[in-house]
Design a protein around this motif. Structure first.
Motif, PDB file in Angstrom:
ATOM      1  N   UNK A 234      -8.930  16.947   7.583  1.00 36.86           N
ATOM      2  CA  UNK A 234      -9.951  17.872   7.277  1.00 36.86           C
ATOM      3  C   UNK A 234     -10.207  18.025   5.958  1.00 36.86           C
ATOM      4  N   UNK A 235      -9.220  18.133   5.156  1.00 34.47           N
ATOM      5  CA  UNK A 235      -9.365  18.309   3.842  1.00 34.47           C
ATOM      6  C   UNK A 235      -9.737  17.075   3.032  1.00 34.47           C
ATOM      7  N   UNK A 236      -9.862  15.918   3.690  1.00 25.84           N
ATOM      8  CA  UNK A 236     -10.384  14.743   3.173  1.00 25.84           C
ATOM      9  C   UNK A 236      -9.243  13.953   2.524  1.00 25.84           C
ATOM     10  N   UNK A 237      -7.838  14.255   2.923  1.00 21.04           N
ATOM     11  CA  UNK A 237      -6.646  13.482   2.718  1.00 21.04           C
ATOM     12  C   UNK A 237      -6.612  12.503   3.826  1.00 21.04           C
ATOM     13  N   UNK A 238      -6.942  11.196   3.763  1.00 12.57           N
ATOM     14  CA  UNK A 238      -7.172  10.584   5.044  1.00 12.57           C
ATOM     15  C   UNK A 238      -6.242   9.253   5.053  1.00 12.57           C
ATOM     16  N   UNK A 239      -5.488   9.046   3.988  1.00 13.25           N
ATOM     17  CA  UNK A 239      -4.560   7.750   3.723  1.00 13.25           C
ATOM     18  C   UNK A 239      -2.959   8.395   4.423  1.00 13.25           C
ATOM     19  N   UNK A 240      -3.087   8.863   5.338  1.00 14.89           N
ATOM     20  CA  UNK A 240      -1.833   9.355   6.148  1.00 14.89           C
ATOM     21  C   UNK A 240      -1.501   9.019   7.371  1.00 14.89           C
ATOM     22  N   UNK A 241      -0.222   9.099   7.777  1.00  9.55           N
ATOM     23  CA  UNK A 241       0.143   8.947   9.053  1.00  9.55           C
ATOM     24  C   UNK A 241       1.248   9.947   9.535  1.00  9.55           C
ATOM     25  N   UNK A 242       1.371   9.951  10.572  1.00 10.04           N
ATOM     26  CA  UNK A 242       2.356  10.860  11.434  1.00 10.04           C
ATOM     27  C   UNK A 242       3.177  10.089  12.272  1.00 10.04           C
ATOM     28  N   UNK A 243       4.775  10.258  12.085  1.00  9.02           N
ATOM     29  CA  UNK A 243       5.405   9.429  12.820  1.00  9.02           C
ATOM     30  C   UNK A 243       6.188  10.419  13.801  1.00  9.02           C
ATOM     31  N   UNK A 244       6.304   9.883  15.122  1.00 14.85           N
ATOM     32  CA  UNK A 244       7.231  10.709  16.162  1.00 14.85           C
ATOM     33  C   UNK A 244       8.080   9.787  16.819  1.00 14.85           C
ATOM     34  N   UNK A 245       9.371   9.998  16.966  1.00 13.18           N
ATOM     35  CA  UNK A 245      10.235   9.344  17.636  1.00 13.18           C
ATOM     36  C   UNK A 245       9.918   9.189  19.247  1.00 13.18           C
ATOM     37  N   UNK A 246       9.307  10.287  19.799  1.00 12.75           N
ATOM     38  CA  UNK A 246       9.184  10.264  21.110  1.00 12.75           C
ATOM     39  C   UNK A 246       8.165   9.595  21.417  1.00 12.75           C
ATOM     40  N   UNK A 247       7.943   9.143  22.894  1.00 11.60           N
ATOM     41  CA  UNK A 247       6.842   8.549  23.545  1.00 11.60           C
ATOM     42  C   UNK A 247       5.730   9.498  23.487  1.00 11.60           C
ATOM     43  N   UNK A 248       4.372   9.064  23.411  1.00 11.63           N
ATOM     44  CA  UNK A 248       3.123  10.002  23.186  1.00 11.63           C
ATOM     45  C   UNK A 248       3.233  10.720  24.539  1.00 11.63           C
ATOM     46  N   UNK A 249       2.848  12.021  24.212  1.00 13.55           N
ATOM     47  CA  UNK A 249       2.868  13.227  25.277  1.00 13.55           C
ATOM     48  C   UNK A 249       4.221  13.728  25.487  1.00 13.55           C
ATOM     49  N   UNK A 250       5.427  13.204  24.728  1.00  7.86           N
ATOM     50  CA  UNK A 250       6.688  13.907  25.115  1.00  7.86           C
ATOM     51  C   UNK A 250       7.084  14.389  23.604  1.00  7.86           C
ATOM     52  N   UNK A 251       6.259  14.593  22.660  1.00 13.67           N
ATOM     53  CA  UNK A 251       6.425  15.305  21.488  1.00 13.67           C
ATOM     54  C   UNK A 251       6.821  16.584  21.418  1.00 13.67           C
ATOM     55  N   UNK A 252       7.759  17.043  20.592  1.00 12.85           N
ATOM     56  CA  UNK A 252       8.171  18.684  20.532  1.00 12.85           C
ATOM     57  C   UNK A 252       8.963  18.925  21.818  1.00 12.85           C
ATOM     58  N   UNK A 253       9.137  20.157  21.966  1.00 17.51           N
ATOM     59  CA  UNK A 253      10.218  20.488  23.250  1.00 17.51           C
ATOM     60  C   UNK A 253       9.349  20.745  24.669  1.00 17.51           C
ATOM     61  N   UNK A 254       8.139  20.659  24.822  1.00 16.50           N
ATOM     62  CA  UNK A 254       7.494  21.066  25.854  1.00 16.50           C
ATOM     63  C   UNK A 254       7.878  20.435  27.087  1.00 16.50           C
ATOM     64  N   UNK A 255       7.865  19.129  26.960  1.00 14.05           N
ATOM     65  CA  UNK A 255       8.213  18.374  28.315  1.00 14.05           C
ATOM     66  C   UNK A 255       9.738  17.747  28.260  1.00 14.05           C
TER      67      UNK A 255
ATOM     68  N   UNK B 147       1.000  -1.258  -0.020  1.00 16.50           N
ATOM     69  CA  UNK B 147      -0.110  -0.049  -0.075  1.00 16.50           C
ATOM     70  C   UNK B 147       0.902   1.282  -0.107  1.00 16.50           C
ATOM     71  N   UNK B 148       0.379   2.273  -0.646  1.00 13.78           N
ATOM     72  CA  UNK B 148       0.997   3.637  -0.601  1.00 13.78           C
ATOM     73  C   UNK B 148       0.304   4.484  -0.081  1.00 13.78           C
ATOM     74  N   UNK B 149       1.009   5.339   0.931  1.00  7.92           N
ATOM     75  CA  UNK B 149       0.205   6.452   1.890  1.00  7.92           C
ATOM     76  C   UNK B 149       0.043   7.696   0.782  1.00  7.92           C
ATOM     77  N   UNK B 150      -0.710   8.463   1.105  1.00  7.53           N
ATOM     78  CA  UNK B 150      -0.606   9.680   0.367  1.00  7.53           C
ATOM     79  C   UNK B 150       0.164  10.753   0.992  1.00  7.53           C
ATOM     80  N   UNK B 151       0.202  10.673   2.199  1.00  7.16           N
ATOM     81  CA  UNK B 151       1.116  11.523   2.817  1.00  7.16           C
ATOM     82  C   UNK B 151       1.640  10.927   4.102  1.00  7.16           C
ATOM     83  N   UNK B 152       3.031  10.894   4.433  1.00 10.65           N
ATOM     84  CA  UNK B 152       3.468  10.803   5.636  1.00 10.65           C
ATOM     85  C   UNK B 152       4.117  12.146   6.185  1.00 10.65           C
TER      86      UNK B 152
END
Length: 488
Positions: A66-87, A44-49
Motif C-alpha cells: 500500500x505504501x508503494x514498495x512493491x518489489x517485495x516477496x513474503x516466504x512461508x515454510x507452511x502450505x497455503x492456508x496453514x501459515x501461523x498457529x491457527x490450524x 535482481x534485488x528485492x526491496x524487501x523480503x
C-alpha cells in the motif's frame, strides 16, 4: 419506490470486495511504486523480503504494498492456508481477543474481520457471535491475502542470512531455491520469535516419544487411554489438556507451580491507544517495569478454555506442584514434584518460547552481533533480571536490530524483528491481534524512510530530470517589451 436492504441481510463477499476496491481507489492505494530498481551481478534485488506469512507477515506485506514498495516477496515454510498457529498448534476453540478488534485491517473498514463476517452472514449473526472460532479467523486471513493479492510464496524456508556487499543475501529451499538478494529483511516469525521452544532442563535427555512441546505437532489420538501431564496454567496448557481429554486420554493432570491460578488479565485492563503508541516511547525503566509486572502476575487462561478442561472428571489441577526431576523407565515417566512422585505415559510442556537466537542455524551469521537488553540497556535499578527479558533484542525505533559492537555487522540495521521478540522494546504490536496494524505502520514507515534516504541522490536526479510542463507557453503574453516602449 426505493428499497433499502435490511442491515441484517448479508451483502456477499463480491460486494464487499467492490467496496474495498472503491475505498482503496479513493485513498489512492496502493501508492505508485517509487523505489528505484536495483540489480547486482545481473541478479535482481528485492526491496524487501518478509519471512513469514502469518498475521504479522500479512500485515507487514500489505502495508509495504500500500505504501508503494512493491518489489517485495513474503516466504512461508507452511502450505497455503496453514501459515501461523491457527490450524496447527493453536488448539483453542475460539480466539481470546474480542471480535470487534480491527486486527490487521490497516485502518480500512472493509478489510476488517467484522466486514468479512457480516458480508456473508449478516448483522444478526454478528450480534449473536461471542468469540471468533479460530478456524474462521484463518479463513479470514486467507481472504485478506487473496483480496489484496499479496506476493506470498508458500513452501519456502530460509536457511541462511549472509552479507553481500551493501545487500542482504538469504538462502532459501523448497518451492523456490537458491540465493535471494534484498535491501531489507523482515523477520515476521511469530510466537517462536527468534529462539524457538523453551524447554526446561529437566526434560533434557528424555526420549521425545514421551513428551512434546505445546507447539509441536502432536498425535492426540495416540494419547487415548494414556496418563497425560501438562506443565503450566496458561492458555496453551488448557488448550492442550482439553484436546488430550477430548481425544480420550485416561487422565490429564495440569502441573502448576503456582499456589494460586492467575485470575486477572492485567494488560487487557489498561488496553488503549495510549499503550499502543506510547509504550515504545517511555523510558526503558518503565518498559521493563510493565513487562516484568505482567510476567510476574501472569496472564490467566481464558475462562472458556479452563472450563473446557474442568468439565472432565478425569482432569486434575495440581497447584503448588513444581517439577524437580523427570525420569523415564519401562513404565513411562516418573516425575518428582513438590507434591511427591507422579506417573505418566506422556507429558506436554506448555513452556513458551525463547529469545535466544543462538541456537537457530538460519540466524548463525547474525546472532553473535545482535545487541540484547542484557548488553547495557538493562540496569539493576529496573528490577530483577529475568533471562527471558534480558535476552530480548534491543531494537531501534522501526524494529531494526542493533549491533552489540558498532561496525561489526552493519547489515543488522536493515533487518527487522517484527515478531513476538520485539515486545520489550516496542510493546505488544508485533504478535497479537489488537495492535498489529499500528505495528505494521511503524515498521513500514521506518523501512520507507530508510529506502528513500539511501536513494536520495537518485530521487534528486529524478527531480532535476523531470521535464513534463504544466504550462505550454501559450497561456499568456509577455507585456514587458510594451512596458519598456511606453517608458522610453
Amino acid at each position: 419506490m426505493t428499497y433499502v436492504q435490511s442491515p441484517s441481510l448479508p451483502i456477499g463477499l463480491a460486494l464487499l470486495e467492490e467496496q474495498l476496491a472503491r475505498d482503496l481507489e479513493y485513498l489512492e492505494l496502493p501508492g505508485k511504486p517509487w523505489v528505484p530498481e536495483r540489480s547486482s551481478g545481473g541478479q535482481p534485488v528485492r526491496d524487501v523480503v518478509v519471512i513469514g506469512a502469518g498475521m504479522c507477515g500479512l500485515a507487514a506485506t500489505a502495508k509495504l504494498v500500500l505504501t508503494g514498495i512493491t518489489n517485495i516477496v513474503a516466504y512461508d515454510a507452511a502450505p497455503a492456508g496453514l501459515e501461523g498457529p491457527w490450524e496447527t498448534f493453536a488448539r483453542m476453540q475460539t480466539l481470546r481477543s474480542p471480535k470487534t478488534l480491527h486486527g490487521p485491517a490497516l485502518g480500512l473498514p472493509q478489510l476488517t474481520f467484522r466486514a468479512w463476517f457480516t458480508a456473508q452472514w449478516g448483522t444478526k449473526a454478528w450480534d449473536a457471535l461471542d468469540k471468533i472460532p479460530k478456524g474462521q479467523w484463518m479463513d479470514y486471513l486467507v481472504w485478506y491475502r487473496r483480496v489484496l493479492n499479496l506476493p506470498i510464496v508458500n513452501g519456502v524456508r530460509m536457511t541462511a542470512i549472509k552479507r553481500s556487499g551493501d545487500l542482504i543475501q538469504i538462502d532459501i529451499e523448497g518451492a523456490e531455491t537458491g540465493p535471494v538478494l534484498t535491501r531489507r529483511l523482515v523477520l515476521a516469525t511469530g510466537r517462536s520469535g527468534l529462539g524457538g521452544f523453551a524447554v526446561p532442563d529437566f526434560l533434557q535427555g528424555i526420549d521425545r516419544t514421551y513428551w512434546a512441546h505445546s507447539a509441536d505437532e502432536i498425535d492426540f489420538d495416540a494419547l487415548r487411554g494414556k496418563r497425560v501431564a501438562v506443565i503450566g496454567a496458561g492458555a496453551s496448557s488448557m488448550d492442550n489438556a482439553a484436546t488430550a481429554l477430548e481425544a480420550g486420554a485416561k487422565s490429564v493432570d495440569l502441573l502448576i507451580r503456582r499456589k494460586q491460578m492467575p485470575r486477572i488479565n492485567k494488560m487487557t485492563g489498561i488496553g488503549s491507544q495510549g499503550v499502543v503508541h506510547g509504550m515504545h516511547q517511555v523510558p526503558d525503566g518503565w518498559k521493563w517495569k510493565f513487562v516484568d509486572y505482567t510476567s510476574a502476575t501472569q496472564t490467566p487462561p481464558p475462562r472458556s478454555s479452563t472450563l473446557r478442561v474442568s468439565r472432565h472428571a478425569n482432569a486434575r489441577f495440581l497447584l503448588d506442584c513444581g517439577i524437580r526431576a523427570v525420569r523415564q523407565d519401562s513404565d513411562g515417566l516418573l516425575i518428582e514434584t513438590t507434591q511427591g512422585p507422579l506417573r505418566y505415559d506422556f507429558l506436554v510442556a506448555a513452556t513458551g518460547f525463547l529469545n535466544d537466537f543462538n541456537g537457530r542455524p538460519e540466524f548463525s551469521a547474525i546472532a553473535p552481533f545482535i545487541r540484547t537488553w542484557a548488553d547495557g540497556r538493562y540496569t539493576p535499578d529496573m528490577g530483577p533480571q529475568r533471562p527471558s527479558m534480558a535476552d530480548a533484542p534491543d531494537l531501534g525505533p522501526s524494529f531494526e536490530f542493533r549491533e552489540r559492537v558498532a561496525g561489526t555487522c552493519p547489515m543488522l540495521a536493515n533487518i527487522y524483528c517484527f515478531n513476538d521478540a520485539a515486545m520489550l522494546t516496542h510493546g505488544k504490536v508485533s504478535g497479537d491481534i489488537p495492535a498489529v496494524s499500528a505495528g505494521a505502520d511503524r515498521l513500514v514507515r521506518g523501512i520507507a524512510a530508510s529506502l528513500f534516504a539511501e536513494d536520495v541522490e537518485t530521487h534528486f536526479a529524478n527531480l532535476v530530470a523531470f521535464d513534463t510542463p504544466e504550462l505550454m507557453g501559450d497561456e499568456w503574453v509577455d507585456a514587458t517589451p510594451l512596458l519598456r516602449k511606453e517608458n522610453a
